[in-house]
Design a protein around this motif. Structure first.
Motif, short mmCIF file in Angstrom:
data_model
loop_
_atom_site.label_atom_id
_atom_site.label_comp_id
_atom_site.label_asym_id
_atom_site.label_seq_id
_atom_site.Cartn_x
_atom_site.Cartn_y
_atom_site.Cartn_z
N VAL A 96 0.83 -1.21 0.00
CA VAL A 96 0.00 0.00 0.00
C VAL A 96 0.86 1.25 0.00
O VAL A 96 0.58 2.22 -0.72
N VAL A 97 1.93 1.27 0.80
CA VAL A 97 2.81 2.44 0.84
C VAL A 97 3.47 2.67 -0.50
O VAL A 97 3.60 3.81 -0.97
N SER A 98 3.90 1.61 -1.16
CA SER A 98 4.51 1.75 -2.49
C SER A 98 3.52 2.33 -3.48
O SER A 98 3.87 3.21 -4.28
N LEU A 99 2.29 1.86 -3.45
CA LEU A 99 1.26 2.39 -4.35
C LEU A 99 0.95 3.84 -4.03
O LEU A 99 0.77 4.66 -4.94
N ALA A 100 0.89 4.18 -2.73
CA ALA A 100 0.53 5.54 -2.34
C ALA A 100 1.61 6.55 -2.71
O ALA A 100 1.31 7.68 -3.10
N LEU A 101 2.87 6.17 -2.58
CA LEU A 101 3.96 7.11 -2.82
C LEU A 101 4.44 7.10 -4.26
O LEU A 101 4.64 8.15 -4.87
N ASP A 102 4.64 5.91 -4.81
CA ASP A 102 5.20 5.81 -6.16
C ASP A 102 4.13 5.59 -7.23
O ASP A 102 4.36 5.86 -8.40
N GLY A 103 2.98 5.07 -6.82
CA GLY A 103 1.95 4.72 -7.80
C GLY A 103 2.14 3.33 -8.36
O GLY A 103 1.35 2.87 -9.20
N ASN A 104 3.18 2.61 -7.90
CA ASN A 104 3.48 1.27 -8.39
C ASN A 104 3.98 0.40 -7.24
O ASN A 104 4.59 0.90 -6.29
N ALA A 105 3.70 -0.90 -7.34
CA ALA A 105 4.27 -1.89 -6.43
C ALA A 105 4.62 -3.12 -7.28
O ALA A 105 3.90 -3.45 -8.24
#
Length: 391
Positions: A96-105
């Motif tokens: 979730v943090v990767s998606l929230a900050l970078d837009g990708n996981a």
């Protein structure tokens, strides 16, 4: 000097020549710092940190169920523990943090002897580059500069999760990239207010007079006020004593209200902007919006709206990604009941209504509450009335 040159100088892309540099002191507003906005520096913004923390807390409370059709089944081992090096809540929080900050996981699939997935290794989004092959039309993934096996969402060696998809773009668009200008302005406002007293260009007061002073006289009075001793030729400032000036000079200290010094209105505006960017209700950001009254009912509705219109975007992406690595015909769903749990009395009253109406049983109610199943002896000891009314 041309208008293009002047414009370039104002925004910092060109330097003035020596003859164009004015001799007057600079204005109070200092030139903005050079801010590099990325997922690391963005987390140094208090409101961004809080918004990401809310998302992280939300997903860490949820359970995962595996379904086959409309029947819940025992979850596969990779669903129970996706990453063998950490526990499942940490794996979900990272995603979730990767998606929230970078837009990708990105998850790298590690397979066993029979090619079955045994581990989902999370990768740093900054180290992964998806590139579409013009010949095959498939996406290749490069991790730390090395090409990995081409993957897709249905069985490749890389599972790619995206926050916001855009046609013709291989990477998802995250909030940090989408609001780069606004977040950079927030960082500049924060730094400006935090360094107010550290800067030497902010006067502590103003000397004024209705009489006309030339530059030399004004400079002399300024030096005297600041403690200049003409006999020693040095500044000898003192916090005490009496200062005497002529020419009708009057000293007005530059007093700033704490609210103005902390730029509270600007901070409130930035908090609202960041809450809107991440889709977090003000109550969850621990912020109060002027004119809005908070109550228990309002906060509960905030949680429902947050789950439905913000958190569910992340949850659905993770559900589809996890469903792609388990046997065909099965799918994974988050159990979001934990986010909607009301107080104990309200829940127990709802269970009682369900049991009396016949669409809920005592074992089902106990499972919802996280209680251990009743033993056969306990079930046998229940009277018919207890079986339908007691939890």
């Amino acid at each position: 000097m041309g208008i293009m040159q002047r414009t370039a100088e104002l925004i910092g892309f060109a330097k003035r020549s020596a003859e164009d540099t004015p001799s007057a002191p600079p204005a109070i507003m200092p030139p903005p710092r050079q801010h590099v906005l990325n997922d690391t520096t963005a987390m140094l913004i208090l409101d961004v940190y809080r918004a990401v923390e809310v998302l992280q807390i939300g997903v860490s409370q949820l359970g995962l169920d595996q379904w086959r059709g409309d029947r819940r089944t025992s979850p596969a081992s990779i669903i129970v523990k996706p990453d063998t090096e950490t526990h499942r809540p940490a794996f979900l929080e990272w995603s979730v943090v990767s998606l929230a900050l970078d837009g990708n996981a990105y998850w790298r699939i590690l397979r066993g002897m029979n090619r079955e997935p045994i581990c989902l290794q999370p990768l740093n989004p900054a180290e992964v580059s998806p590139v579409r092959d013009e010949k095959t039309g498939r996406v290749k993934f490069y991790w730390r500069g090395l090409e990995l096996a081409p993957g897709d969402r249905t069985g490749g060696d890389i599972v790619h999760l995206q926050k916001l998809r855009k046609p013709g773009r291989e990477k998802g668009l995250g909030p940090i990239e989408a609001a780069r200008v606004e977040l950079t302005g927030t960082m500049q406002a924060r730094d400006y207010s935090s360094t107010w007293f550290e800067r030497g260009d902010v006067p502590s007061g103003i000397l004024t007079t209705e009489q006309q002073l030339n530059g030399d006289v004004a400079d002399e009075y300024k030096k005297r006020w600041m403690g200049w001793n003409p006999e020693t030729g040095k500044y000898e400032p003192s916090g005490h004593g009496v200062r005497v000036l002529g020419h009708g000079l009057k000293y007005d200290p530059l007093q700033i209200k704490p609210a103005d010094l902390q730029f509270l209105e600007t901070q409130q505006f930035n908090t609202t902007q960041i809450a809107r960017l991440f889709g977090i209700p003000a109550s969850l950001m621990l912020a109060v919006i002027e004119g809005n009254s908070q109550s228990y009912a309002n906060v509960e509705q905030d949680w429902i709206a947050f789950t439905r219109f913000t958190l569910m975007v992340y949850l659905r992406e993770i559900e589809e990604a996890l469903s792609s690595v388990i046997p065909h015909g099965n799918h994974v769903r988050f159990n979001v009941d934990a986010l909607h749990r009301s107080d104990t009395l309200t829940r127990y009253q709802a269970h009682e209504v369900g049991i009396r109406s016949g669409f809920l049983t005592v074992p089902e109610a106990r499972e919802i509450e996280g209680l251990d199943p009743l033993t056969p002896e306990q079930l046998a000891a229940l009277t018919p009335t207890q079986e339908t009314t007691n939890v």
